[in-house]
Design a protein around this motif. Structure first.
Motif, PDB file in Angstrom:
ATOM      1  N   ASP A  30       0.830  -1.214   0.000  1.00 60.75           N
ATOM      2  CA  ASP A  30       0.000   0.000   0.000  1.00 60.75           C
ATOM      3  C   ASP A  30       0.865   1.265   0.000  1.00 60.75           C
ATOM      4  OD1 ASP A  30       0.797   0.365   2.646  1.00 60.75           O
ATOM      5  OD2 ASP A  30      -0.999  -0.580   3.450  1.00 60.75           O
ATOM      6  N   ARG A  31       0.225   2.369  -0.359  1.00 61.78           N
ATOM      7  CA  ARG A  31       0.959   3.628  -0.478  1.00 61.78           C
ATOM      8  C   ARG A  31       1.572   4.073   0.847  1.00 61.78           C
ATOM      9  NH1 ARG A  31      -1.331   8.385  -4.204  1.00 61.78           N
ATOM     10  NH2 ARG A  31      -0.901   7.460  -6.217  1.00 61.78           N
ATOM     11  N   ALA A  32       0.859   3.793   1.941  1.00 60.31           N
ATOM     12  CA  ALA A  32       1.366   4.219   3.251  1.00 60.31           C
ATOM     13  C   ALA A  32       2.701   3.543   3.556  1.00 60.31           C
ATOM     14  CB  ALA A  32       0.335   3.899   4.335  1.00 60.31           C
ATOM     15  N   ARG A  86       6.359   5.416   3.977  1.00 62.22           N
ATOM     16  CA  ARG A  86       7.251   5.262   5.148  1.00 62.22           C
ATOM     17  C   ARG A  86       8.665   4.915   4.704  1.00 62.22           C
ATOM     18  NH1 ARG A  86       2.915   2.448   7.368  1.00 62.22           N
ATOM     19  NH2 ARG A  86       3.880   0.422   6.948  1.00 62.22           N
ATOM     20  N   ILE A  87       8.772   4.079   3.683  1.00 59.89           N
ATOM     21  CA  ILE A  87      10.089   3.680   3.174  1.00 59.89           C
ATOM     22  C   ILE A  87      10.826   4.907   2.615  1.00 59.89           C
ATOM     23  CG2 ILE A  87      11.195   2.375   1.305  1.00 59.89           C
ATOM     24  CD1 ILE A  87       8.952   0.244   1.756  1.00 59.89           C
ATOM     25  N   LEU A  88      10.120   5.703   1.830  1.00 60.58           N
ATOM     26  CA  LEU A  88      10.724   6.909   1.255  1.00 60.58           C
ATOM     27  C   LEU A  88      11.088   7.910   2.349  1.00 60.58           C
ATOM     28  CD1 LEU A  88       8.275   7.200  -1.757  1.00 60.58           C
ATOM     29  CD2 LEU A  88      10.736   6.818  -1.959  1.00 60.58           C
ATOM     30  N   ASP A  89      10.281   7.914   3.380  1.00 63.18           N
ATOM     31  CA  ASP A  89      10.497   8.841   4.502  1.00 63.18           C
ATOM     32  C   ASP A  89      11.781   8.498   5.258  1.00 63.18           C
ATOM     33  OD1 ASP A  89       9.670  11.003   6.178  1.00 63.18           O
ATOM     34  OD2 ASP A  89       8.995   9.535   7.666  1.00 63.18           O
ATOM     35  N   GLU A 111       2.679   3.702 -11.337  1.00 59.34           N
ATOM     36  CA  GLU A 111       1.501   2.904 -10.940  1.00 59.34           C
ATOM     37  C   GLU A 111       0.638   2.510 -12.148  1.00 59.34           C
ATOM     38  OE1 GLU A 111       0.634   4.478  -6.419  1.00 59.34           O
ATOM     39  OE2 GLU A 111      -0.471   5.449  -8.037  1.00 59.34           O
ATOM     40  N   ASP A 112       0.604   3.372 -13.139  1.00 58.09           N
ATOM     41  CA  ASP A 112      -0.254   3.149 -14.300  1.00 58.09           C
ATOM     42  C   ASP A 112       0.151   1.850 -15.026  1.00 58.09           C
ATOM     43  OD1 ASP A 112      -2.073   3.983 -16.494  1.00 58.09           O
ATOM     44  OD2 ASP A 112      -0.170   4.047 -17.598  1.00 58.09           O
ATOM     45  N   THR A 146      10.936 -10.100 -12.506  1.00 54.92           N
ATOM     46  CA  THR A 146      11.416  -8.869 -11.871  1.00 54.92           C
ATOM     47  C   THR A 146      10.337  -7.784 -11.925  1.00 54.92           C
ATOM     48  OG1 THR A 146      13.674  -9.411 -12.563  1.00 54.92           O
ATOM     49  CG2 THR A 146      13.286  -7.154 -11.861  1.00 54.92           C
ATOM     50  N   PHE A 147       9.692  -7.661 -13.095  1.00 51.87           N
ATOM     51  CA  PHE A 147       8.730  -6.567 -13.284  1.00 51.87           C
ATOM     52  C   PHE A 147       7.305  -6.941 -12.857  1.00 51.87           C
ATOM     53  CE2 PHE A 147      12.408  -4.908 -15.156  1.00 51.87           C
ATOM     54  CZ  PHE A 147      12.297  -3.546 -14.981  1.00 51.87           C
ATOM     55  N   ALA A 148       7.187  -8.096 -12.212  1.00 51.88           N
ATOM     56  CA  ALA A 148       5.923  -8.405 -11.538  1.00 51.88           C
ATOM     57  C   ALA A 148       5.889  -7.688 -10.187  1.00 51.88           C
ATOM     58  CB  ALA A 148       5.788  -9.904 -11.353  1.00 51.88           C
ATOM     59  N   ALA A 149       6.978  -7.032  -9.830  1.00 57.64           N
ATOM     60  CA  ALA A 149       7.049  -6.306  -8.558  1.00 57.64           C
ATOM     61  C   ALA A 149       5.935  -5.273  -8.472  1.00 57.64           C
ATOM     62  CB  ALA A 149       8.403  -5.609  -8.428  1.00 57.64           C
ATOM     63  N   PRO A 150       5.200  -5.245  -7.354  1.00 52.20           N
ATOM     64  CA  PRO A 150       4.113  -4.277  -7.249  1.00 52.20           C
ATOM     65  C   PRO A 150       4.573  -2.821  -7.210  1.00 52.20           C
ATOM     66  CG  PRO A 150       4.385  -5.493  -5.183  1.00 52.20           C
ATOM     67  CD  PRO A 150       5.258  -6.153  -6.200  1.00 52.20           C
TER      68      PRO A 150
END
Ligand SMILES: Cc1cc2nc3c(=O)[nH]c(=O)nc-3n(C[C@H](O)[C@H](O)[C@H](O)COP(=O)(O)O)c2cc1C
Length: 228
Positions: free
Chosen positions: A22-24, A28-31, A51-52, A114-118
């Motif tokens: 999820d975005r949250a 947090r990771i980016l934070d 995301e698109d 690899t590109f199945a990564a969400p």
């Protein structure tokens, strides 16, 4: 998790479960990542979260050709795109592999997993803000990227703490213009990497690396190996 365990045992993940992130969690990771050291504290990174579905597919497809070229060079026993490589020999290796089509199934399978990564992140460095002390040396520069990659490594470690795994990839640098167009990156932005994150099928923790003595010497480059 323990810092030393994370530092010694955070291997590249290229197989992900179907579970989303999820975005949250990503926020947090980016934070955490933003506290990375960087030249002059200019924080010259920019992250595009892709995301698109159409954009994600395009990003995946752009990876195939460079990855197949990488694979061909590895199979031929050379360091892919080494700054000091013989460009003609390199082209010969790549052309021969392209003509034979050998290994393409392996290449495509790896790209798919690899590109199945969400989570797919395109990371750029802003050349207007990067401190590049080696800019004028007339040879390959090392320093500019050093203001971006600690941020990326922080990101991967923070992701690990969240139970995620991932990989830093640089194949897209071979097709930087197309990637920049895809995400609308303006002039002066240089592609640092594409990071894939998700829930790992398996998190590698036993990594193969050379010993301290093999790369550390005393007083001179050709001095005795540094030992404890
Ligand atoms: C600068 C850099 C570029 C990399 N580029 C790619 C890449 O394009 N694709 C990929 O699958 N892995 C890439 N990796 C991950 C490495 O392949 C990986 O760290 C290395 O093989 C060692 O594996 P381990 O970390 O799991 O022990 C890159 C890592 C770094 C630091």
């Amino acid at each position: 998790m323990e810092l030393l365990d994370a530092l010694r045992g955070t291997g590249a993940v290229r197989d992900f479960t179907a579970e989303s992130v999820d975005r949250a969690t990503l926020w947090r990771i980016l934070d955490v990542a933003r506290f990375a050291p960087n030249g002059g504290n200019r924080q010259a990174w920019h992250v595009t979260v892709v995301e698109d579905p159409a954009q994600r597919a395009a990003l995946r497809d752009l990876y195939v050709e460079p990855w197949s070229e990488y694979f061909a060079q590895v199979m031929a026993g050379v360091t892919p795109w080494s700054p000091l490589a013989d460009r003609v020999a390199e082209e010969g290796i790549i052309d021969a592999a392209r003509a034979s089509g050998q290994g393409m199934e392996t290449v495509r399978a790896r790209v798919e997993s690899t590109f199945a990564a969400p989570v797919q992140l395109v990371v750029h460095g802003d050349l207007h803000r990067l401190v590049a002390t080696d800019r004028d040396l007339g040879h390959y520069t090392m320093v500019a990227g050093a203001s971006i990659y600690p941020f990326v490594w922080n990101l991967l470690l923070a992701a690990r703490e969240e139970g995620l795994g991932g990989v830093l990839t640089t194949m897209h640098a071979r097709v930087e213009a197309q990637v920049n167009e895809l995400v609308g990156a303006p002039e002066g932005l240089s592609l640092a990497c594409v990071v894939l994150l998700g829930h790992p099928v398996h998190q590698p923790t036993r990594l193969r690396r050379e010993s301290v003595e093999s790369f550390t010497t005393v007083d001179r480059f050709d001095g005795p190996a540094f030992t404890a």
